[in-house]
Design an enzyme around this catalytic site. Structure first.
Site, short mmCIF file in Angstrom:
data_model
loop_
_atom_site.label_atom_id
_atom_site.label_comp_id
_atom_site.label_asym_id
_atom_site.label_seq_id
_atom_site.Cartn_x
_atom_site.Cartn_y
_atom_site.Cartn_z
CE LYS A 261 4.08 6.63 -28.25
NZ LYS A 261 5.00 6.88 -27.13
CD GLU A 349 10.14 9.40 -12.88
OE1 GLU A 349 10.04 8.23 -12.44
OE2 GLU A 349 9.54 9.79 -13.90
NE ARG A 377 6.20 6.10 -9.17
CZ ARG A 377 5.87 5.46 -10.27
NH1 ARG A 377 6.79 5.18 -11.16
NH2 ARG A 377 4.64 5.08 -10.47
#
Ligand SMILES: Cc1ncc(C[n+]2csc(CCOP(=O)(O)OP(=O)(O)O)c2C)c(N)n1
Length: 601
Positions: A261, A349, A377
């Site tokens: 990253k 979630e 969600r």
């Protein structure tokens, strides 16, 4: 050279506009290789979340507009169908790419052979912690459709990726010794063993045994995918040859790549968590240029973070849950202070909600900190596992309302509508950070399911409420000023602009009652009914979709028409919060003008 150019362009624009830098830098070679090997837009690339797709945007005719990334009426920070044919879906929420790709594949296979195309889903290891991914994998392995999934692993979600799947992926990556051992064993078996011999059968059995233990990607193989990798995701040569070869195989395939990253920009490589989603920064140093809160002021997120820590110090039953957003929700400090009482469940979630029901059932006091948009969600789990059982789970709903530059996929505009119809659930919204603290204390001690929604902002309200008046009582609103011409009932973030609007109207000798609703459910029905009898007009004000929202709730038990001020039932685009509040008439001036107009007609 192309990778370098792309990186320079991405860093330049994100340093000015903010955005998802680290993920996009990590995916540069992958995106070049995909475009080199595929014939887009005929072939389809489905990016999971889509926050890593900046290089794709630049390579697909959007370099010119890239400088307006994330700005009002500029390029979206996520794939967007409105923007380009190269973006097959508008995305922003994670873990759905395999499902989307599989749907495309089933539809494609009903087309004549000549019209068929290739489909690639690009998904990160963080997104793979979401259960939806496994629903997609399960179905794809069964249907055996021709899709390629590129699994991009970098050991990070926004913060370090957590969970058993993440550990499994790390094990694959860190097993080069086993991989080499397996390769040499295979070569040895093939070259040295006499065919059909007992020894070979034994050796094969031995290898089978080894597979279960060491072979990378066995999990995916067992789910019906062919697994290839891990490959160096920054080696174009490796990526292109893998994609070309594997591209010609049929059926569901996974190419596992390893990337870093922030690759190529040292500040982001060194601090990928901060540069996951960053505001403007100085390119030379990487230092943030975003204005912090002025001294003495707090954002709602900061107030939540502080108050939860102080409540937790006094009450060991309080535990905190996040679905992969410790920094964004302000739970990072809770994590560092109470690691045993903190749960990062991954980008999951729905699981976070059911998991919290389990915690509450045995007497803990779970506080789930979640963005409004992502709570969508967990709707079923909130109803079935929490509200139906009347369990004391607190939802601290951050980014409720207009969130700004992340745009339509991230605006938190539906929660009032979708929460207020759930039995047992209490729904609150504070006018300022102090009130948020009181509400949080009230909620954790209530033993009820409670949702508290607050915006991505600092307090706007200037009301000087006394300490006593800050005390929260179930279903009770706060009257901030009294007048006879009209009543304005404002919820949460809108109390601040409502106060200013009232002052403007007072100067024009229009006197109204201003109410801070505090609760969207249960409502202070007695007060609101009384106001409707005593004033000529009732206005409600909320930072959410007006249809089915707070104002609608008020209008359900008042005989007078209620003038509802809020957002239209539309997907609200990207742009600075202030710009959008102005565009949609949620500033003090616009509120005053609506009230003035109504009273003058
Ligand atoms: C349903 C949902 N929850 C939370 C998020 C916020 N979010 C955006 S990207 C991200 C991390 C993604 O990690 P990964 O897939 O590994 O991609 P990386 O950024 O590491 O390349 C999270 C948690 C989201 N987009 N969708």
């Amino acid at each position: 050279m192309l990778a370098d150019e792309l990186r320079a362009r991405i860093v330049e624009v994100v340093s000015l506009n903010g955005g998802h830098l680290a993920s996009s830098l990590g995916a540069v070679e992958l995106i070049i290789a995909l475009h080199y090997c595929l014939d887009t837009p005929r072939d389809k690339i489905v990016f999971d979340v889509g926050h890593q797709s900046y290089a794709h945007k630049i390579l697909t005719e959007r370099n010119k507009d890239f400088s307006r990334l994330r700005q009002y009426q500029g390029l979206s920070g996520f794939p967007s169908r409105e923007e380009s044919d190269y973006d097959i879906f508008t995305t922003g929420h994670s873990s759905n790419a395999i499902s989307l790709a599989l749907g495309l594949a089933c539809a494609r296979d009903m087309l004549p052979e000549s019209e068929r195309f290739k489909i690639v889903a690009v998904i990160g290891d963080g997104s793979l912690s979401g259960g939806l991914c496994f629903e997609g994998l399960n179905n794809a392995g069964h249907l055996k459709k021709d899709i390629m999934v590129v699994l991009n692993t970098n050991e990070l979600s926004i913060s370090p990726n957590v969970g058993a799947i993440s550990t499994y992926l790390n094990k694959i990556i860190s097993l080069p010794i086993y991989n080499r051992f397996k390769d040499s064993l295979e070569t040895f078996l093939k070259s040295r063993m006499p065919k059909g011999g007992r020894l070979l059968r034994l050796a094969n059995k031995f290898e089978e045994g080894l597979k279960g233990l060491f072979i990378p990607g066995m999990l995916f193989e067992e789910l019906g995918f062919r697994y290839f990798g891990p490959f160096d995701g920054h080696s174009l040569q490796q990526l292109i040859s893998a994609m070309k070869n594997i591209g010609n195989i049929r059926g569901p395939r996974i190419i596992h790549i390893v990337t870093r990253k922030g690759k190529g920009y040292p500040p982001a490589e060194n601090d990928p968590v901060r540069f996951h989603g960053t505001g403007p920064f100085d390119i030379k140093t990487g230092e943030s240029l975003s204005k912090n809160c002025p001294a003495g002021e707090k954002t709602y997120t900061m107030a939540f973070s502080d108050k939860l820590l102080s409540l937790a110090a006094a009450d060991a039953k309080i535990v905190a849950i996040t679905a992969a957003m410790p920094e964004g929700t302000g739970l990072d400090r809770f994590r560092d202070t109470y690691p045993q009482r903190f749960f990062d469940v991954g980008i999951a979630e729905a699981h976070a909600a059911s998991f919290s029901a389990g915690l509450a059932r045995i007497g803990l006091k779970p506080v789930v900190a979640v963005y409004s948009t992502f709570l969508q969600r967990a709707y079923d789990q909130l109803i079935e596992d929490i509200a139906l059982q009347n369990l004391g789970v607190v939802f601290a709903i951050d980014r409720a309302g207009i969130v700004g530059e992340d745009g339509a996929t991230h605006q938190g505009l539906f929660d009032i509508c979708y929460l207020r119809s759930i039995p047992n659930l209490v729904v609150m919204s504070p006018k300022d950070t102090r009130e948020l603290e009181e509400m949080l204390e009230f909620a954790v001690n209530s033993a009820l399911p409670v949702a508290i929604r607050y915006p991505k902002d600092k307090s706007q309200s200037q009301a000087t409420t006394s300490t006593q008046a800050y005390k929260i009582e179930m279903g009770k609103a706060e009257v901030l000023s009294k007048g006879k011409d009209f009543a304005l009932i404002a919820l949460g973030s809108m109390v601040g602009p409502a106060e200013v609007a009232m002052r403007m109207l007072e100067e024009e000798r229009l006197s109204g009652t201003l109410v801070n609703a505090r609760f969207a459910k249960p409502l202070d029905e007695a007060l609101f009914k009384d106001l409707s009898l005593r004033t000529k007009a009732i206005f409600t004000l909320e930072e959410g979709i007006v249809k089915g929202g707070f104002g609608s709730a008020v209008s359900e038990f008042i005989d007078k028409p209620v003038e509802r001020i809020g957002l239209p039932c539309e997907f609200i685009p990207q742009g600075k919060r202030e710009v959008l509040l102005e565009k949609y008439g949620l500033t003090a001036e616009a509120i005053a003008s609506k009230i003035r107009q109504k009273l003058n007609t």
